[in-house]
Design a protein around this motif. Structure first.
Motif: not given
Lengths: 587, 193
Positions: B144-145, A555, A348, A441, A493-494, B150-154
Motif C-alpha cells: 500500500e505504501e 476512494r 476539512r 499529520y 498513523r501511516s 498511503l493510508l487514506p486520511m480518515a
C-alpha cells in the motif's frame, strides 16, 4: 514508639481534620496524585475525599478497584473506544461496555451526582439500572459519542431524573423515532440548564421545546438535531435566559425566506451554530453578531466571502469552528477582527473542489496572519492545503498561549511549498512552551528523522501526541522516544516504523501509558510486538479487514490496515473482546 | 515502461550483460548474477507474488493455458517459467504492457498496468539501494505504501455525515447562489432582538 503513636493523630503536625479541610481545596488531579504519594495517611484522606476521577480508558482498571479506592466519588468520567473511533476506524463492537461500571455505581457509589461517558456502549438496560439507583440525585449525565441506546432509555432518564441540570447526548447514536422523552423531560424537570442532542438523528417536536422553556426557567444552553428553526420562533420568545443555541436547520431555501427573518433571538444569546445556514440566512445573525462569543459554522453552506462578511461583524468572538472554506482571506478577517479569539478549529471540507469555494484553502499565509493577529489563541486545529516552516515559526513567535496545536496537511496539492518542516516544528515547540496536546499529520517527506527528534526534544509539557506520515525511519522514532518526558498517550498513523522500533519506543518513553498505531511495518510473524511485553501492559491487535460499509471515502472500499493498541492496566486482560480484537498480552 | 507494442528494456539492475547471460544455463559464479540474486532473494516471495499476481491473471486465456502446460516441473523459484517464443504473440491489452523479469536462468513476462510495474521497480530499487537501507528499515514496506497510496486520511464522522447530506440535498456552493432571487435580497425584514 511514642513518636509513632503521636503520628497517628497528627500528621506532620497537622490534625486530620485540618488536613481534610485543606485537601478540600485541592482539586487538580495532578496535585491530588502528589498528595496521595506522601504517606499512607495522606493517601487515605485523599482517597476518601476525592470528588472527581477521569478514567482515560475504561479497561485500565476495574469498577471494583475504583470503588475500593474512591468510595465517595461525586463525579466520574469514563472513556471507552480509542479516539480513532471518531474517524470510523474502530469496529463498533470493539468494546467500552458501560454495564459493569453502572452496576458498581448502582451498588456502591452513593455520592455520585455526575456521570460523563465518552465513546462507550450504553444500553437501555444500563440506563434502567442507573436511574433506578441514582436517578433521584443525578445532576449531570453526558453520553458523548456513545451508542447502543434508544429513545426508551431517554424516556427513563426523563421520568426519573428530576434533579438533572445537564443532559448531553451529543453525537451519540440513539435509535428510535420517538420524541416523547423531550415531553417527559419538560413535564418532570424544572431545573434543567443544559440540553444537548446536537449531531444526533433524534426527532424533536417544537411544542415540547416550548414546554421545556416554560418549565425550566434556568435553561441557558440548547443544542438540538435538525429541525427547521422557523418552527422555533415561539421557543426563542419563551427561553429568555438562553445563551447558547446549536443545531436547527434551514430547510427552505427557495420558499418563503421571510420566515427566518421573523425570528427574534433571546437577548443573551452569544453562542450559535446553525446547520445548513446559507448566505441569506446568515443575516439573521447580524443584529447581534457583535455579542457573539462562540460561532460554529462547520455545517453551513457559506462561501469564503460569506465567512468574511459574517466574521468581520464579530469582534468579541472567543471560539470559532469552521471548515477550510474560510480560506486565507477569511483568516485575514479573523486576525484583524477577533482579537479575543481563544479557540479556532478549521475542519476539512469536501475534497471535491467543485463543491466548495475555490478560495476555500488554508495555507501558510492565513496561518501567519492568524498568529500575529490573535495573540490569545490557546487551541488551534487546522487542515491546511499548503504550509511553510516560516508559518510555524510565526506561530512559535506569537502564539505564546497555545496549549493545543493540531496541523493536518491535506493531500490536495501535489507540491508543498516548503518541506520538510523540521525547523518550523522545532520553532513552534520551543516558542509555545505551554503546549500539552500536539498533532501533526503530514505526508512522506513532511518531517525527517531529525525533525522527529526535535519533537522529542522540545515537547517538555506534551501529554498527547498524534502523528501521521512523519519521519523517515526507525531512527527517527527512537530519537523521538528519548525525549517527551511527560508523554502519556501516543497515536501513530501511516508511518514507516517497524514493530521493533515501536516496541522499543514504548519501553523508553517514561510516562507512556497508552499507545495506538495503525499503518506500520509488520514483522513476519508479528512477534516483534511482544518485545514491549511487561507487567500491567495490555497489548491488543486488530488484524486488517475489508469493510464495505464503514467508510464513505471517495476512494471507495478500503482495506483497513492492522492496528495495535497498548495500555497500562491493573485489570488484566480484557474479557469482552470481539472476534476482531486479539489480546496478545497478557496471553 | 512504455506502453503499446514497443518493448523498452529497463536496465534497473544496471547490468547490461545480464539479459544475454540469463538465457544461458545458470552460472552461480558470476558476480553480477549473485548480486542480483542477493537483491531479489531479499524480496519476500509472497510479497512479490501478491504484487505481481493481479497482472499475471490479466494474461489472455491461451497464454495462461500454455503457462499451465509448460510448468510440468515445479519452478525452483516463485517466478513463473514461460516459453520465450510465446512472448512475441502476447496480446497487449489497452492499459497493460509486458514487464520482463530475468531471474536465476529463467525469464518471465507479465502484462501489467503501469502502476503495478512501477510498484515492482520501486520495490527493487528500495532493496537495491545497498546495505545501508537495510539497517534503516527492519522490513520491506507494505505494498500500500509503495503504491504511493498511503493510508487514506480518515474523516471525522460528523463532517462525513454533513458532506453526504449536502450532496444529497443538491445544495452545492454554486447552485445555492442561483436559487436566491434578487427582490428578496433587497426587501428583507430585519429581525428584531
Amino acid at each position: 514508639m511514642s513518636a509513632r503513636t503521636l503520628n497517628r493523630v497528627m500528621s506532620f503536625g497537622i490534625s486530620d481534620l485540618a488536613l481534610e479541610f485543606v485537601l478540600g481545596y485541592v482539586d487538580d488531579p495532578r496535585d491530588r496524585e502528589a498528595v496521595s504519594l506522601v504517606c499512607k495517611k495522606w493517601y487515605q484522606i485523599d482517597a476518601l475525599s476525592r470528588k472527581h476521577v477521569t478514567i482515560a480508558i475504561c479497561y485500565s482498571t476495574s469498577p471494583g478497584r475504583l470503588r475500593r479506592r474512591f468510595p465517595n466519588l461525586e463525579s466520574l468520567q469514563l472513556k471507552g473506544k480509542p479516539r480513532a473511533a471518531m474517524f470510523n476506524l474502530i469496529p463498533e463492537d470493539w468494546g467500552g461496555y458501560v454495564g459493569p461500571w453502572i452496576r458498581e455505581i448502582a451498588e456502591a457509589f452513593n455520592c455520585l451526582k455526575s456521570l460523563h461517558l465518552r465513546r462507550m456502549i450504553v444500553k437501555d438496560e444500563d440506563i434502567r439500572v442507573l436511574v433506578k439507583a441514582r436517578g433521584h440525585m443525578l445532576e449531570s449525565l453526558k453520553l458523548d459519542k456513545c451508542s447502543g441506546l434508544s429513545t426508551d432509555g431517554l424516556l427513563l432518564v426523563a421520568r426519573s431524573c428530576r434533579c438533572l441540570r445537564i443532559l448531553s447526548l451529543e453525537e451519540s447514536s440513539i435509535s428510535g423515532n420517538d420524541a416523547k422523552w423531550i415531553h417527559e423531560l419538560a413535564v418532570n424537570n424544572s431545573v434543567l440548564e443544559t440540553l444537548n442532542f446536537y449531531m444526533t438523528e433524534l426527532r424533536v417536536a417544537p411544542e415540547d421545546l416550548e414546554l421545556l422553556a416554560k418549565n425550566c426557567r434556568s435553561l441557558v444552553s440548547l443544542k438540538i438535531s435538525e429541525c427547521d428553526i422557523s418552527y422555533l420562533i415561539s421557543f426563542f420568545l419563551i427561553a429568555t435566559k438562553l445563551e447558547e443555541f446549536g443545531g436547527g436547520s434551514f430547510n427552505d431555501q427557495v420558499g418563503d425566506l421571510d420566515k427566518y427573518m421573523k425570528i427574534q433571538f433571546p437577548p443573551k444569546l452569544c453562542c450559535v451554530g446553525l446547520i445548513f445556514m446559507g448566505k441569506n440566512e446568515m443575516e439573521i445573525l447580524f443584529p447581534f453578531a457583535a455579542a457573539l462569543k462562540k460561532l460554529d459554522l462547520q455545517y453551513t453552506f457559506l462561501s469564503t466571502e460569506d465567512h468574511c462578511q459574517l466574521i468581520q461583524r464579530c469582534p468579541n468572538l472567543e471560539v470559532l469552528e469552521v471548515r477550510d472554506v474560510i480560506g486565507d482571506r477569511g483568516l485575514e478577517v479573523v486576525a484583524q477582527t477577533c482579537k479575543k479569539l481563544r479557540r479556532l478549529r478549521i475542519e476539512r471540507g469536501d475534497d471535491d473542489q467543485g463543491l466548495e469555494d475555490e478560495q476555500g484553502c488554508v495555507s501558510q499565509a492565513g496561518l501567519s496572519s492568524l498568529a500575529q493577529g490573535c495573540l490569545e489563541l490557546e487551541y488551534l486545529a487546522v487542515y491546511v492545503s499548503d504550509i511553510t516552516n516560516a508559518a510555524l515559526e510565526c506561530l512559535g513567535t506569537y502564539s505564546k498561549n497555545l496549549c493545543d496545536f493540531r496541523l493536518v496537511l491535506l493531500d490536495r496539492e501535489q507540491r508543498i511549498t516548503d518541506l520538510p518542516l523540521d525547523n518550523g516544528v522545532r520553532a513552534l515547540l520551543k516558542g509555545c512552551a505551554k503546549i500539552r496536546r500536539f498533532a501533526l499529520y503530514l505526508r512522506p517527506g513532511g518531517l525527517s528523522d531529525v525533525g522527529l527528534g526535535y519533537i522529542g526534544q522540545y515537547s517538555n509539557n506534551v501529554r498527547w501526541i498524534l502523528m501521521g506520515n512523519i519521519g523517515e525511519s526507525d531512527r527517527g522514532l527512537l530519537r523521538f522516544s528519548q525525549g517527551c518526558p511527560r508523554l502519556q498517550k501516543l497515536e501513530l498513523r501511516s508511518c514507516c516504523f517497524t514493530e521493533r522500533a515501536l516496541a522499543m519506543a514504548a519501553l523508553r518513553l517514561p510516562s507512556l501509558r497508552y499507545l495506538w498505531v495503525q499503518g506500520y511495518v509488520a514483522s513476519p510473524f508479528g512477534n516483534d510486538l511482544l518485545l514491549m511485553a511487561r507487567a500491567f501492559w495490555n497489548i491488543e491487535f486488530i488484524p486488517p479487514k475489508h469493510d464495505v460499509n464503514e467508510t464513505e471515502d471517495r476512494r471507495g472500499n478500503i482495506e483497513s490496515q492492522a492496528q495495535i493498541l497498548a495500555y497500562y492496566s491493573l485489570a488484566g486482560k480484557r474479557v469482552d473482546c470481539p472476534d476482531s480484537v486479539i489480546p496478545l498480552h497478557p496471553a | 515502461m512504455a506502453r503499446g507494442d514497443t518493448m523498452v528494456e529497463h536496465d534497473f539492475f544496471q547490468i547490461e550483460k545480464l539479459k544475454a547471460a540469463s538465457f544461458r544455463a545458470a552460472d552461480g559464479k558470476s558476480a553480477a548474477r549473485s548480486r542480483i540474486q542477493s537483491v531479489v532473494s531479499r524480496i519476500n516471495p509472497q510479497l512479490l507474488r501478491s504484487v505481481i499476481a493481479p497482472g499475471a491473471t490479466e494474461m489472455p486465456p491461451e497464454k495462461a493455458a500454455l503457462l499451465l502446460s509448460s510448468s510440468s516441473q515445479p519452478p525452483p523459484h516463485p517466478v513463473t517459467i514461460l516459453n520465450p517464443s510465446i512472448r512475441s504473440v502476447a496480446e497487449i491489452s489497452n492499459e497493460t504492457a509486458p514487464l520482463t523479469i530475468f531471474y536465476n536462468g529463467s525469464m518471465a513476462v507479465f502484462d501489467l498496468p503501469r502502476d503495478k510495474a512501477e510498484t515492482i521497480l520501486k520495490l527493487v530499487e528500495t532493496a537495491n539501494d545497498g546495505s545501508s537501507s537495510d539497517q534503516r528499515k527492519g522490513g520491506i514496506r507494505l505494498p500500500e505504501e509503495l503504491d504511493g497510496e498511503l493510508l487514506p486520511m480518515a474523516r471525522r464522522k460528523s463532517l462525513q455525515r454533513f458532506i453526504a447530506k449536502r450532496k444529497q440535498s443538491g445544495r452545492l456552493f454554486k447552485t445555492c447562489r442561483l436559487t436566491v432571487s434578487g427582490p428578496y435580497a433587497k426587501e428583507k425584514a430585519v429581525p428584531k432582538r
